[in-house]
Design a protein around this motif. Structure first.
Motif, mmCIF file in Angstrom:
data_model
loop_
_atom_site.group_PDB
_atom_site.id
_atom_site.type_symbol
_atom_site.label_atom_id
_atom_site.label_comp_id
_atom_site.label_asym_id
_atom_site.label_seq_id
_atom_site.Cartn_x
_atom_site.Cartn_y
_atom_site.Cartn_z
ATOM 1 N N ALA A 1 0.807 -1.220 0.000
ATOM 2 C CA ALA A 1 0.000 0.000 0.000
ATOM 3 C C ALA A 1 0.843 1.274 0.000
ATOM 4 C CB ALA A 1 -0.968 -0.014 1.178
ATOM 5 N N PRO A 2 1.854 1.418 0.890
ATOM 6 C CA PRO A 2 2.659 2.648 0.818
ATOM 7 C C PRO A 2 3.459 2.763 -0.472
ATOM 8 C CG PRO A 2 3.493 1.152 2.515
ATOM 9 C CD PRO A 2 2.190 0.608 2.059
ATOM 10 N N LEU A 3 3.875 1.625 -1.040
ATOM 11 C CA LEU A 3 4.562 1.672 -2.333
ATOM 12 C C LEU A 3 3.638 2.230 -3.395
ATOM 13 C CD1 LEU A 3 6.780 0.926 -4.409
ATOM 14 C CD2 LEU A 3 5.743 -1.350 -4.511
ATOM 15 N N VAL A 4 2.409 1.737 -3.438
ATOM 16 C CA VAL A 4 1.430 2.217 -4.424
ATOM 17 C C VAL A 4 1.113 3.688 -4.190
ATOM 18 C CG1 VAL A 4 -0.954 1.973 -5.172
ATOM 19 C CG2 VAL A 4 0.460 -0.061 -4.843
ATOM 20 N N TRP A 5 1.002 4.071 -2.947
ATOM 21 C CA TRP A 5 0.756 5.485 -2.625
ATOM 22 C C TRP A 5 1.859 6.354 -3.219
ATOM 23 C CZ3 TRP A 5 0.056 7.514 3.107
ATOM 24 C CH2 TRP A 5 -0.234 8.893 3.078
ATOM 25 N N LEU A 6 3.110 5.931 -3.037
ATOM 26 C CA LEU A 6 4.233 6.709 -3.560
ATOM 27 C C LEU A 6 4.233 6.732 -5.083
ATOM 28 C CD1 LEU A 6 6.862 8.275 -3.111
ATOM 29 C CD2 LEU A 6 8.059 6.079 -3.031
ATOM 30 N N VAL A 7 3.917 5.615 -5.703
ATOM 31 C CA VAL A 7 3.860 5.557 -7.164
ATOM 32 C C VAL A 7 2.825 6.540 -7.700
ATOM 33 C CG1 VAL A 7 3.128 4.093 -9.084
ATOM 34 C CG2 VAL A 7 4.740 3.213 -7.408
ATOM 35 N N CYS A 8 1.712 6.657 -6.985
ATOM 36 C CA CYS A 8 0.637 7.558 -7.425
ATOM 37 C C CYS A 8 0.892 9.014 -7.052
ATOM 38 C CB CYS A 8 -0.693 7.112 -6.819
ATOM 39 S SG CYS A 8 -1.256 5.493 -7.382
ATOM 40 N N ASP A 9 1.671 9.236 -6.007
ATOM 41 C CA ASP A 9 1.917 10.604 -5.533
ATOM 42 C C ASP A 9 3.327 10.680 -4.964
ATOM 43 O OD1 ASP A 9 1.904 13.151 -4.523
ATOM 44 O OD2 ASP A 9 0.413 12.762 -2.949
ATOM 45 N N ARG A 10 4.256 11.264 -5.706
ATOM 46 C CA ARG A 10 5.648 11.310 -5.270
ATOM 47 C C ARG A 10 5.862 12.189 -4.040
ATOM 48 N NH1 ARG A 10 8.771 13.553 -10.326
ATOM 49 N NH2 ARG A 10 7.439 11.958 -11.277
ATOM 50 N N ARG A 11 4.850 12.962 -3.663
ATOM 51 C CA ARG A 11 4.966 13.789 -2.461
ATOM 52 C C ARG A 11 4.623 13.013 -1.196
ATOM 53 N NH1 ARG A 11 0.772 18.184 -4.403
ATOM 54 N NH2 ARG A 11 -0.260 16.178 -4.804
ATOM 55 N N ALA A 12 4.288 11.728 -1.333
ATOM 56 C CA ALA A 12 3.861 10.937 -0.176
ATOM 57 C C ALA A 12 4.946 10.855 0.891
ATOM 58 C CB ALA A 12 3.466 9.534 -0.633
ATOM 59 N N VAL A 13 6.215 10.886 0.498
ATOM 60 C CA VAL A 13 7.307 10.743 1.470
ATOM 61 C C VAL A 13 7.357 11.917 2.444
ATOM 62 C CG1 VAL A 13 8.736 9.281 -0.011
ATOM 63 C CG2 VAL A 13 8.904 11.780 -0.202
ATOM 64 N N ARG A 14 6.677 13.001 2.125
ATOM 65 C CA ARG A 14 6.648 14.149 3.039
ATOM 66 C C ARG A 14 5.548 14.028 4.092
ATOM 67 N NH1 ARG A 14 6.655 18.767 -1.726
ATOM 68 N NH2 ARG A 14 8.512 18.014 -2.863
ATOM 69 N N ASN A 15 4.725 13.008 3.981
ATOM 70 C CA ASN A 15 3.586 12.839 4.869
ATOM 71 C C ASN A 15 3.943 11.860 5.984
ATOM 72 O OD1 ASN A 15 1.081 12.242 6.071
ATOM 73 N ND2 ASN A 15 -0.009 12.525 4.144
ATOM 74 N N PRO A 16 3.897 12.258 7.268
ATOM 75 C CA PRO A 16 4.213 11.328 8.364
ATOM 76 C C PRO A 16 3.324 10.091 8.372
ATOM 77 C CG PRO A 16 4.124 13.599 9.148
ATOM 78 C CD PRO A 16 3.612 13.617 7.746
ATOM 79 N N LEU A 17 2.078 10.229 7.885
ATOM 80 C CA LEU A 17 1.182 9.079 7.845
ATOM 81 C C LEU A 17 1.733 7.993 6.927
ATOM 82 C CD1 LEU A 17 -1.504 7.804 8.670
ATOM 83 C CD2 LEU A 17 -2.573 9.011 6.737
#
Length: 481
Positions: free
Chosen positions: A215-231
Motif C-alpha cells: 500500500a505505501p509503495l502504491v501510494w508513492l507511485v501515485c503521488d511522489r509527495r507521499a514521502v513528506r507525509n508522516p502518515l
C-alpha cells in the motif's frame, strides 16, 4: 571535474555519472588486485584456477560501464542486474572465495568434495559466460516499439492505504485465531516448516498479511509527495511489523524498503547517497537482529523465553558472517555443480514445470511440481524441509547442462530489452512503474524468483487498480501535457 559528477535528467533509468562508472569499474579492479596475492601465496594450481575464473567474472561485470558510446542508467535492466545480482553478490561474500578458497561445503563430501576450489572456478566462469549471453541476447533482440499509455490518476491514496493496512492486519488476526494466539504466530520460525500454521491451513493468511507493505509503495507511485507525509511512514512501519509477524521473513521486511527507495530515485532521477548509506546500515542491523530473534525462537519454548542477544554492531557482524556462508559453504549453485550429473541426474526441464502452478494453492492441487529451491534442498542437500535456491545459472545448468545456460540467459536478455522499451515509453505510468521495479528486484531467470515475482507483483497491481479505478469501474486520466 564537474562533468564527472553531472547526471543527465533525460534518461528515465537515472543516468550514471562518469564518477559512478569509474567508481564501479575501480571497485571491480580493486577486488581483482586485492585478492591476487592470496591466490599466489596459496601455491596451489586450483587456487590460481579459482582466481582466473574470478577475474573473468569481474571483467564480464564491468562490460556495461566501459563503453563511452553508451551511458548506462542505474535502473537500466542490464545494469541493474549486474549491480543487484553480480556486484552485490560479491560484496555479500563471494569476494572472499578467491582470498580463502573453499575447503568445506555442506552438501558436498567424498568424491564431490575432492577439489572445491576448482568447482568455485567453474562457477565463476559459468557466471561470466551467463553475463556474456545475457548481453548478447539483449543486443540481438529487435528494437521493440511500445505505445505511450494515458496516465491514470489515483484518488484518496492515504485512505485506501489505511484500508489495505487493516486488511493485512486481518491476516495476522486469523493466524493468531487459528494458531492459538499471537505469541504462537511469533514463534513460528522456531519450529519445523511442516509444523507451522501455514503448513496446516495453507499460506493464504500469511500472504494476506504481507500485502500491507504494498500500500505505501502504491501510494508513492501515485503521488511522489507521499514521502513528506508522516502518515505514509507510519503505515509503512506498521505494515512491515505485520508482515514480519506473520511470515518471519527478513527479506520481506527489508526488500519493500529498498523498492520504495528505488521508486523515489526513479521519480526524482537523483541518488541521495546519505540515505543509501543509512539504508545499508539499517538493513545489516535488521538482517542480524531479526536473525538473532529467529535463532532465539528455536531455543525457547514460548515467547516469554525469547531473549535476543547482542546489539547493533554484533548483529551487523552476524549478518556479514551469514552472507559469507551463503556465498561459500551453503552456496546452492556450487552444490548443483558438484553433484550434477555424476550423483544427481539432469532435471531436463522439471523445475520449470512448476511455473504454471504459481497461483495454485497446495490445498487445492495437492503435491505440486517443486521449484528449483525445493528440488535442490531435497535431492542435492537431502533436506526436504528446506528450500535452497541454486541461483539462475545453477538451475539452467541442472536442467539442460551448459546449453541451458546459453538459452536461458539469451532469452532473459531479450526480455530485458522489451522491459526497457516499455518503461522508456511509459516511465510516468503507475502500473508500468510498479511492474518495472518488481521485475528488476524479483524476476530473475530461475523458478524461486519467478514464484516470488508473481506472488509480489499480482497483489501489487490489484492494489494499485483499487487506487485508480472508481466505483463505476472507470479511471480518470491526466490531461496531456
Amino acid at each position: 571535474m564537474k562533468s564527472w559528477l553531472h547526471r543527465s535528467r533525460i534518461s528515465p533509468f537515472v543516468s550514471m555519472t562518469v564518477a559512478e562508472r569509474v567508481a564501479l569499474v575501480g571497485l571491480l579492479a580493486l577486488m581483482g588486485f586485492m585478492t591476487m596475492p592470496f591466490a599466489i601465496a596459496a601455491e596451489a594450481s586450483s587456487r590460481l584456477l579459482l582466481y582466473g575464473g574470478f577475474v573473468a567474472y569481474l571483467f564480464a561485470l564491468s562490460v556495461p560501464f566501459i563503453f563511452r558510446q553508451w551511458t548506462p542508467g542505474v535502473f537500466h535492466p542490464l545494469v541493474f542486474y549486474v549491480v543487484w545480482v553480480g556486484i552485490q553478490g560479491l560484496l555479500r561474500g563471494e569476494m572472499a572465495l578467491p582470498v580463502t578458497g573453499l575447503d568445506y561445503h555442506r552438501a558436498l563430501s567424498g568424491s564431490a568434495a575432492l577439489d572445491l576450489n576448482a568447482l568455485v572456478a567453474e562457477s565463476f566462469l559459468l557466471d561470466a559466460a551467463a553475463l556474456v549471453f545475457l548481453y548478447t541476447g539483449y543486443l540481438l533482440a529487435p528494437n521493440f516499439r511500445v505505445p505511450r499509455l494515458a496516465v491514470p490518476v489515483a484518488r484518496w491514496p492515504a485512505v485506501k492505504s489505511i484500508i489495505w493496512l487493516g486488511i493485512a492486519g486481518l491476516g495476522v488476526v486469523m493466524l493468531a485465531t487459528i494458531g492459538g494466539g499471537l505469541d504462537q504466530v511469533l514463534m513460528q520460525r522456531g519450529i519445523a516448516s511442516d509444523q507451522r500454521i501455514g503448513a496446516q491451513v495453507g499460506g493464504q493468511w500469511g500472504f494476506l498479511a504481507g500485502t500491507g507493505v504494498v500500500a505505501p509503495l502504491v501510494w508513492l507511485v501515485c503521488d511522489r509527495r507521499a514521502v513528506r507525509n508522516p502518515l505514509f511512514w507510519a503505515i509503512l512501519a506498521a505494515a512491515l511489523v505485520i508482515k514480519f509477524a506473520a511470515t518471519g521473513s527478513r527479506g520481506g521486511a527489508i526488500v519493500p524498503l529498498i523498492i520504495i527507495g528505488a521508486v523515489y530515485v526513479l521519480q526524482s532521477r537523483n541518488i541521495p547517497y546519505s540515505v543509501v548509506l543509512t539504508g545499508i546500515i539499517v538493513a545489516l542491523v535488521l538482517v542480524g537482529g531479526l536473525g538473532q530473534y529467529r535463532q532465539a525462537t528455536m531455543d525457547a519454548e514460548n515467547l516469554g523465553g525469547v531473549a535476543v542477544q547482542g546489539g547493533p554492531m554484533q548483529w551487523m557482524g552476524q549478518a556479514v558472517n551469514e552472507m559469507e556462508g551463503g556465498a561459500g559453504e551453503n552456496n546452492g549453485q556450487l552444490a548443483v555443480l558438484g553433484k550434477v550429473p555424476t550423483q544427481v541426474p539432469y532435471l531436463l526441464g522439471e523445475s520449470y514445470l512448476s511455473i504454471p502452478f504459481v497461483f495454485v494453492p497446495s490445498a487445492v492441487w495437492g503435491d505440486k511440481p517443486d521449484a528449483a529451491g525445493k528440488l535442490n534442498a531435497t535431492r542435492v542437500y537431502g533436506n526436504p524441509l528446506n528450500a535452497i535456491p541454486p541461483k539462475a545459472v545453477g538451475e539452467a545448468y541442472w536442467n539442460f547442462s551448459y546449453v541451458g545456460v546459453v538459452f536461458v540467459f539469451m532469452l532473459y536478455g531479450a526480455s530485458l530489452k522489451a522491459l526497457a522499451a516499455m518503461f522508456r515509453a511509459n516511465s510516468n505510468h503507475p502500473i508500468i512503474l510498479v511492474l518495472f521495479v518488481y521485475v528488476l528486484f524479483y524476476l530473475q531467470p530461475h523458478t524461486p524468483s519467478i514464484y516470488g515475482f508473481f506472488h509480489a507483483a499480482v497483489p501489487a497491481v490489484f492494489i494499485l487498480l483499487s487506487f485508480l479505478v472508481r466505483v463505476d469501474g472507470r479511471m480518470r486520466f491526466q490531461d496531456p501535457a
